[in-house]
Motif scaffolding. Structure first.
Motif: not given
Ligand code: HEM
Length: 457
Positions: A79, A95-96, A103, A107, A268, A271-272, A330, A334, A394, A396, A402-403, A407-408
């Protein structure tokens, strides 16, 4: 008589620029609206090399190229530090933003808390949030649903993390998050001009100030929850984090627990809430589909949901959410910084190059989708695995997908089901709502919706 074929809804979108923008024009457009900065070529061309304010880059929309960057060659990318500038104050070393070995260890430790089976144990929290959402709307006929969904998704994630509703410290956290995500989180000119992590450090001070308030509020919630119920009972995500062990069998340090909680909250809830806003907007514009979704939900009302399997009683509701994720992703952009030479679909990239992968462009690309700008939830009906679809990302893809995706999806189905089983939803005015992307894809204004209670027999 011929059956009438109704035209699909083409929902509003920002105007596409007639020509490619010059550097400064693009920088200005990017800061105002990341999805409004594209010209026509973005929706027709699969690979676009660019040079933005002296920074060489490549827009990759080709599905094989996307799979390579996010998946098979993920180790050659990371990133960009600009993402850390914006998010580190509220997600810390969670984690993000971590990379490499740290990481990978994180993870692995967190993955068990997000499997479908683990998400199933969180369903009562989502149902309680859905109930609170519906009860809070009772008696109101004109509502700002953007705000309502912010509150509801914060409530859902706080319940899932800490078994607590979004009141007291939770509401305080919501206010800080809103201030941050709608203010400091916006990309500014210094972020675009910075070429190394410490550049223009003075411009990061306001982010650090709000970030410190955020982390204090997160720590207070963790402490309160641990004081309430120090024993792990497997009832929420904090329990899972406290029970998580690294490869050497050690529990996660307190600071990491705080950063992972900050990460889950920040990643979380916004986005949701955006997904739910756009899904409801689309259904308010397409009343026939809304009626079909409601009929489906009422045959298996939300209070009967006990398992993820039960949610399969709502295939159209799920398809509407998937089509919403396609049209209004949302997380619309990226990016990755190249750290080792690579060649993507014939384009050579080297360290320092930036790769842009835009779900907004890919999901509306004319070479990748039939009727790309139309709202057609049916395209997902009966699809066994939309996550395997080439041009649908959406959440990734690859190891950093997205972990929180399961959940979402479960949370959104339950919150949308809770709303639509009780109310018919219409717009209070006819003015279009245009998507604006800063950190997430929100509306250009927060419109009022009209709610009409459903009479259940
Ligand atoms: C509609 C809802 C959501 C969308 C559209 C979304 C979208 C994404 C995307 C596109 C990524 C990847 C980003 C990248 O590769 O640069 C990501 C990563 C992540 N998301 Fe979500 N997300 C959502 C909901 C959630 C929820 C509910 C949680 C936790 C409760 C969450 C936690 C994370 C985390 C921790 C990462 C980083 C994962 C990693 O790098 O290993 N997201 N999300």
């Amino acid at each position: 008589m011929d059956a009438q074929v109704s035209k699909p809804l083409i929902p509003p979108a920002p105007k596409v620029h007639a020509r490619d923008l010059t550097d400064l024009g693009a920088a200005w457009a990017m800061m105002r609206n990341m999805v409004g900065a594209w010209s026509e070529s973005g929706f027709d061309t699969l690979m676009i090399p660019y040079n933005f304010l002296g920074q060489p880059g490549l827009v990759v929309s080709d599905p094989a190229g996307v799979r390579q960057v996010l998946g098979s060659h993920a180790a050659r990318y990371r990133r960009p530090f600009q993402i850390s500038r914006i998010l580190r104050p509220i997600v810390g070393d969670g984690l993000l933003l971590t990379e490499g070995e740290i990481w990978r260890r994180q993870r692995k430790a967190l993955a068990p808390a997000f499997t479908p089976k683990a998400v199933e144990t969180l369903l009562p929290h989502f149902m309680a949030a859905g109930q609170t959402l519906a009860e809070g709307l009772a008696g109101q006929d004109r509502v700002n649903l953007s705000e309502t969904f912010h509150r509801a998704t914060l409530d859902a994630v706080l319940r899932a993390l800490f078994s607590r509703a979004a009141s007291g410290e939770g509401a305080q956290l919501g206010k800080i998050a809103r201030d941050y995500l709608q203010g400091q989180a916006n990309v500014n000119l210094f972020d675009l001009l910075a070429r190394a992590p410490g550049d223009f450090g003075f411009a990061e001070r306001p982010r650090r100030t709000v970030g410190a308030r955020w982390m204090t509020a997160v720590t207070a919630l963790i402490d309160a929850r641990r004081a309430d119920a120090p024993q792990s009972q497997g009832r929420d995500l904090l329990d899972s984090l406290l029970a998580a062990r690294d490869e050497d069998g050690r529990p996660l340090p307190d600071l990491e627990i705080r950063d992972q909680c900050g990460t889950m909250l920040a990643a979380g809830f916004e986005t949701t809430s955006r997904l739910l806003f756009w899904a409801t907007y689309l259904l308010a514009l397409d009343s026939a589909t809304q009626a079909r979704v409601r009929a489906e939900i009422l045959t298996f009302p939300p209070d009967r949901i006990r398992s993820l399997e039960d949610l399969s009683a709502w295939p159209l509701t799920r398809s509407v959410l998937l089509e919403t994720l396609r049209l209004y992703p949302p997380a619309p952009m990226m990016s990755r910084e190249v750290i080792a030479e690579d060649e993507i679909q014939g384009c050579k990239v080297s360290p320092g190059h930036v790769i842009t992968i835009s779900p907004w462009l890919i999901h509306r690309h004319r070479k990748l989708w039939d009727q790309p700008t139309a709202f057609l939830p049916e395209r997902f009906m009966g699809h066994p695995s939309p996550w395997g679809m080439d041009a649908f990302i959406p959440f990734g893809a690859g190891p950093r997908v997205c972990i929180g995706a399961s959940f979402a999806m479960a949370e959104s189905q339950i919150l949308l089901g809770s709303l639509l089983s009780r109310f018919e939803v219409n717009m209070a005015d006819d003015r279009p709502v245009i998507p604006v992307a800063r950190i997430s894809l929100g509306p250009d204004r927060e419109p009022d919706f009209r709610l009409t209670p459903i009479r259940r027999t």
